[in-house]
Design a protein around this motif. Structure first.
Motif, PDB file in Angstrom:
ATOM      1  N   ALA A 600       4.426  -2.362   2.597  1.00 34.07           N
ATOM      2  CA  ALA A 600       4.468  -2.565   4.042  1.00 34.07           C
ATOM      3  C   ALA A 600       3.067  -2.535   4.642  1.00 34.07           C
ATOM      4  O   ALA A 600       2.743  -3.327   5.534  1.00 34.07           O
ATOM      5  CB  ALA A 600       5.354  -1.494   4.681  1.00 34.07           C
ATOM      6  N   ILE A 601       2.222  -1.620   4.153  1.00 30.76           N
ATOM      7  CA  ILE A 601       0.839  -1.565   4.643  1.00 30.76           C
ATOM      8  C   ILE A 601       0.098  -2.854   4.308  1.00 30.76           C
ATOM      9  O   ILE A 601      -0.618  -3.424   5.149  1.00 30.76           O
ATOM     10  CB  ILE A 601       0.114  -0.344   4.044  1.00 30.76           C
ATOM     11  N   VAL A 602       0.264  -3.336   3.084  1.00 33.94           N
ATOM     12  CA  VAL A 602      -0.417  -4.563   2.658  1.00 33.94           C
ATOM     13  C   VAL A 602       0.037  -5.750   3.502  1.00 33.94           C
ATOM     14  O   VAL A 602      -0.777  -6.544   4.001  1.00 33.94           O
ATOM     15  CB  VAL A 602      -0.162  -4.828   1.164  1.00 33.94           C
ATOM     16  N   LEU A 603       1.349  -5.890   3.708  1.00 37.40           N
ATOM     17  CA  LEU A 603       1.868  -7.027   4.461  1.00 37.40           C
ATOM     18  C   LEU A 603       1.489  -6.950   5.936  1.00 37.40           C
ATOM     19  O   LEU A 603       1.161  -7.979   6.554  1.00 37.40           O
ATOM     20  CB  LEU A 603       3.386  -7.101   4.306  1.00 37.40           C
ATOM     21  N   CYS A 604       1.524  -5.744   6.507  1.00 34.95           N
ATOM     22  CA  CYS A 604       1.166  -5.600   7.921  1.00 34.95           C
ATOM     23  C   CYS A 604      -0.309  -5.922   8.147  1.00 34.95           C
ATOM     24  O   CYS A 604      -0.671  -6.525   9.174  1.00 34.95           O
ATOM     25  CB  CYS A 604       1.472  -4.184   8.404  1.00 34.95           C
ATOM     26  N   CYS A 605      -1.156  -5.529   7.210  1.00 35.30           N
ATOM     27  CA  CYS A 605      -2.584  -5.815   7.354  1.00 35.30           C
ATOM     28  C   CYS A 605      -2.921  -7.262   7.025  1.00 35.30           C
ATOM     29  O   CYS A 605      -3.847  -7.838   7.616  1.00 35.30           O
ATOM     30  CB  CYS A 605      -3.398  -4.884   6.450  1.00 35.30           C
ATOM     31  N   SER A 606      -2.176  -7.856   6.095  1.00 37.04           N
ATOM     32  CA  SER A 606      -2.498  -9.210   5.648  1.00 37.04           C
ATOM     33  C   SER A 606      -1.864 -10.276   6.526  1.00 37.04           C
ATOM     34  O   SER A 606      -2.495 -11.299   6.831  1.00 37.04           O
ATOM     35  CB  SER A 606      -2.046  -9.406   4.198  1.00 37.04           C
ATOM     36  N   LEU A 607      -0.620 -10.048   6.947  1.00 40.60           N
ATOM     37  CA  LEU A 607       0.075 -11.030   7.790  1.00 40.60           C
ATOM     38  C   LEU A 607      -0.031 -10.691   9.266  1.00 40.60           C
ATOM     39  O   LEU A 607       0.360 -11.503  10.103  1.00 40.60           O
ATOM     40  CB  LEU A 607       1.542 -11.125   7.381  1.00 40.60           C
ATOM     41  N   GLY A 608      -0.501  -9.503   9.569  1.00 37.07           N
ATOM     42  CA  GLY A 608      -0.662  -9.095  10.958  1.00 37.07           C
ATOM     43  C   GLY A 608      -2.063  -8.580  11.209  1.00 37.07           C
ATOM     44  O   GLY A 608      -3.032  -9.036  10.590  1.00 37.07           O
ATOM     45  N   ASP A 609      -2.169  -7.621  12.118  1.00 33.40           N
ATOM     46  CA  ASP A 609      -3.481  -7.086  12.467  1.00 33.40           C
ATOM     47  C   ASP A 609      -3.342  -5.611  12.794  1.00 33.40           C
ATOM     48  O   ASP A 609      -2.716  -5.239  13.793  1.00 33.40           O
ATOM     49  CB  ASP A 609      -4.064  -7.844  13.671  1.00 33.40           C
ATOM     50  N   VAL A 610      -3.898  -4.773  11.910  1.00 32.08           N
ATOM     51  CA  VAL A 610      -3.973  -3.338  12.150  1.00 32.08           C
ATOM     52  C   VAL A 610      -5.456  -3.008  12.219  1.00 32.08           C
ATOM     53  O   VAL A 610      -6.089  -2.767  11.181  1.00 32.08           O
ATOM     54  CB  VAL A 610      -3.278  -2.537  11.023  1.00 32.08           C
ATOM     55  N   PRO A 611      -6.056  -3.037  13.393  1.00 32.12           N
ATOM     56  CA  PRO A 611      -7.524  -3.119  13.530  1.00 32.12           C
ATOM     57  C   PRO A 611      -8.314  -2.137  12.675  1.00 32.12           C
ATOM     58  O   PRO A 611      -9.129  -2.549  11.852  1.00 32.12           O
ATOM     59  CB  PRO A 611      -7.733  -2.851  15.032  1.00 32.12           C
ATOM     60  N   ILE A 612      -8.081  -0.860  12.837  1.00 37.00           N
ATOM     61  CA  ILE A 612      -8.919   0.125  12.142  1.00 37.00           C
ATOM     62  C   ILE A 612      -8.617   0.122  10.643  1.00 37.00           C
ATOM     63  O   ILE A 612      -9.524   0.079   9.807  1.00 37.00           O
ATOM     64  CB  ILE A 612      -8.689   1.524  12.739  1.00 37.00           C
ATOM     65  N   VAL A 613      -7.338   0.160  10.304  1.00 35.84           N
ATOM     66  CA  VAL A 613      -6.935   0.241   8.898  1.00 35.84           C
ATOM     67  C   VAL A 613      -7.386  -0.992   8.126  1.00 35.84           C
ATOM     68  O   VAL A 613      -7.957  -0.895   7.029  1.00 35.84           O
ATOM     69  CB  VAL A 613      -5.412   0.430   8.794  1.00 35.84           C
TER      70      VAL A 613
END
Length: 740
Positions: A600-613
């Motif tokens: 979930a972390i990988v997909l949220c960061c790769s397909l979305g935008d989690v600025p700091i992480v």
């Protein structure tokens, strides 16, 4: 008036004289009394010392000795006699060992004395008859009043018998009735004689006064002063191999730098470039953005956590003075964050499956599965084989200490015996009780996962329905089998890193039946594979669907919460009552649940935008470090074991110090991993590319518009190339590696 003054003067002088004489008399009296008391104290101490030594000699004479033990006894009698005269050589030998155990009730198992003093007497070369050796005696204390003993209601009451406290052992804590005692004995003494001498010493201590019966065993070869380990053929073989690789790389680097850029590319020049240090080092720093740059940070930071966990575990299994506190910490919040940290390995399985799926879905025509498996094997085996060779040939010569030979034997003997099982990638199934390098179980698991996945995908490409059916069956089996095995054998719900486990992982039933077997660990890999399919589908250029920042942040937050819950709930099984059904359910679901959190972390960061992480995990310095993670995994436990078991005295278990030590292990491990990469891994990958290049050209026409991707042989299988690129390793073909 004048006479009166003279009279007063005389009176005062006489009075002062009398006072001075009185004070001097009192001072002399006090000094004489103190001197007498000091003499009496010294005489008393000397008398007590003589009584102690006489008592030891008396006990020696009342033992049953054989004729073969006479030379040893003669030397001991001579030492005791000279000890009463305070002769240097005798005091030197006696001073090297503990006269009685200290700190036993606080978990100080190792009573090591002074190892170096025992083996390094200044006169040992000239006076052979005064040479001593250092031996380890393992002692188990047993009470003699078991029949008369009453049950203890309050095991920690200060008014109970200390025997009850020594015998009391809560689950998953170290036993207080086991001691490892370092004995400095004459070189002529046999193990049986040393056992009797140790028993005499123990009976003279405060433990002997309580009526404890010791079971003493000297099973290991003693270490003798000025005894050097002989170099064997393996040692010279490893040195020769390293020398050849270094010289070859330096020569090729020199030749490649002299080559003109316009010179024609030939097979000879390609081989030279394959060993060029400059090329391989520069390729290590190259980064190709492919949408999953967060893999760099996840891979290396996960490796750092594994180093820290192993540092805590191995440090805790070594000589520490406060083992009782460490056992209590295991049930604290800190313990809950450490005991179930084996989940970090499932992070690597997830990353490996993720990248494998991305590579597969980009194929229009699947290459020959045999070639894919061969490439994966070669990429895994190079650094792996060198580390096994090092442990078998060099590792025993790198340290010394009271516990060094014992610690080294656990790895060196097994690697010399079963190295071939590791190279065949079956060490997690065959003779696992003698597995070479305990932490290496991961490598055959990952290789076996890749083989099964390639076969399933190959079947799916040719027979889609059958491929989907088999994939469904394998997926269900990966969830059900851990539960069935856990329930059948009544295993713990998870493999907790308790004192018993870290002391000897090879002796753990859970380790052999469930922890290292591929059929019980496949679920996390499959979660990664399915997550990779989701990423590949929604990352296509023609697809504009993305995850908003709001849902990306929420998804990352809940993923982290899920991972923490899975980890901490698993640690609670340390003190909870065992329930077979609950344990089986948790064993089946905890690893895929953890993998879902990471996915979930990988997909949220790769397909979305989690600025700091996202920015942190994609930080450029992670790029070269993540590529060194595989080498760090292979060597970090060697460095930790060396640091722990070359110690001469028990250490205080301080977590800040452990953190500093783990940082040092990470730094030095990365240095060694860099050397492995420059002189072995990168050249092997380049040569593999060169060998397979002619065959790759046959498919150039059909694949020239196909994007290529290559995975560096590293822990998380992030697509990196042997040349350092993310998507351009072997030209005209696709390469995979998911070492972690």
């Amino acid at each position: 008036m004048k006479r009166l003054l003279i009279y007063l003067f005389l009176v005062i002088n006489v009075k002062c004289l009398v006072l001075n004489q009185t004070e001097n008399s009192e001072a002399r009296y006090i000094n004489e009394r103190l001197t007498k008391e000091n003499v009496e104290v010294a005489k008393s101490v000397q008398d007590e010392s003589r009584v102690y030594l006489d008592d030891v000699m008396f006990m020696l004479k009342n033992q049953n000795w054989t004729l073969e033990e006479k030379p040893c006894l003669d030397t001991i009698y001579l030492m005791l006699q000279n000890l009463q005269n305070f002769t240097l050589w005798a005091v030197w030998a006696w001073d090297t060992q503990s006269s009685e155990p200290q700190g036993l009730l606080f978990g100080n198992r190792y009573q090591l004395g002074n190892f170096d003093q025992c083996l390094n007497a200044p006169w040992s070369d000239k006076h052979k008859n005064l040479r001593f050796k250092y031996c380890l005696a393992d002692i188990i204390l047993e009470r003699t009043d078991k029949d008369k003993r009453k049950p203890v209601d309050k095991p920690l009451s200060p008014y109970q018998s200390a025997l009850d406290f020594i015998e009391y052992r809560p689950p998953h804590t170290r036993p207080l009735n086991e001691i490892t005692w370092g004995v400095c004995a004459p070189v002529s003494c046999q193990p049986k004689t040393i056992e009797q001498l140790t028993e005499i010493m123990l009976n003279r201590s405060h433990l002997g006064a309580a009526g404890i019966k010791p079971n003493i065993a000297v099973t290991e070869e003693c270490q003798i002063s000025n005894q050097q380990r002989e170099y064997d053929g393996l040692f010279y073989g490893f040195i020769s191999l390293v020398g050849i690789l270094v010289i070859l790389s330096l020569i090729c680097t020199y030749l490649n730098n002299r080559k003109n850029d316009s010179s024609e590319e030939t097979k000879k020049s390609a081989i030279i470039e394959a060993f060029c240090l400059r090329e391989n080092a520069s390729n290590l720093l190259k980064m190709k953005k492919d949408g999953i740059e967060v893999f760099y940070g996840i891979r290396f930071l996960t490796m750092c956590f594994i180093v820290l966990d192993h540092q805590i575990g191995i440090y805790n299994s070594g000589p520490i003075s406060d083992g009782l506190i460490s056992d209590k910490d295991a049930q604290s919040t800190v313990g809950m964050l450490v005991l179930h940290d084996d989940l970090f390995v499932d992070t690597f399985f997830l990353l490996s499956g993720f990248l494998t799926c991305i590579n597969f879905v980009r194929f229009k025509v699947l290459p020959n599965p045999i070639f894919l498996i061969l490439k994966r094997y070669v990429r895994l085996i190079v650094a792996y084989a060198i580390v096994i060779f090092f442990i078998s040939a060099i590792y025993p010569y790198t340290g010394s200490g009271p516990l060094w030979n014992r610690a080294v034997a656990h790895d060196t003997d097994q690697c010399r015996k079963n190295w071939w099982l590791n190279l065949l990638m079956v060490s997690n199934y065959v003779d696992t009780e003698n597995i070479c390098i305990v932490v290496s179980w991961y490598i055959p698991c990952d290789f076996q996962f890749f083989v099964v996945t390639v076969i399933l995908f190959w079947i799916y490409k040719r027979l889609p329905r059958l491929g989907l059916l088999l994939t469904s069956v394998v997926t269900i089996a990966s969830l059900v089998l851990p539960a069935i095995i856990n329930y059948m054998y009544q295993l713990s719900a998870v493999q907790l890193f308790t004192f018993e486990f870290v002391m000897n992982p090879r002796a753990s039933e859970d380790f052999h039946l469930a922890y290292i077997k591929s059929h019980t660990r496949y679920a996390a890999y499959l979660v990664g594979f399915f997550s990779g399919y989701i990423f590949a589908k929604y990352n296509a250029k023609s697809n504009t669907r993305r995850i908003s920042m709001k849902w990306s942040v929420l998804g990352t937050f809940f993923a982290i919460v899920l991972m923490l819950v899975v980890m901490m709930v698993g640690s609670t099984f340390l003190w909870r009552d065992y329930n077979s059904l609950e344990g089986a359910m948790y064993a089946a679901l905890n690893r895929p649940a953890w993998a879902c959190g990471v996915a979930a972390i990988v997909l949220c960061c790769s397909l979305g935008d989690v600025p700091i992480v996202k920015k942190f995990l994609s930080w450029y310095p992670w790029v070269p470090l993540s590529r060194l993670a595989y080498g760090l995994y292979l060597v970090h436990h060697i460095i930790i074991t060396h640091n722990v078991f070359v110690t001469r005295n028990p250490q205080h278990n301080d977590y800040f110090e452990i953190l500093i030590l783990a940082g040092g292990v990470t730094v030095y491990g990365c240095v060694v991993a860099l050397l492995l990469w420059l002189f072995a891994e990168a050249p092997a990958n380049n040569l593999l590319t060169l060998i397979l290049k002619p065959k790759s050209r046959r498919t150039e026409a059909s694949n020239k518009n196909q994007p290529t991707i290559s995975v560096h042989p590293s822990i998380s299988t992030l697509p990196t190339s042997s040349s350092g690129h993310l998507q351009d390793n072997l030209p005209n073909t696709v390469h995979f590696s998911s070492k972690f």
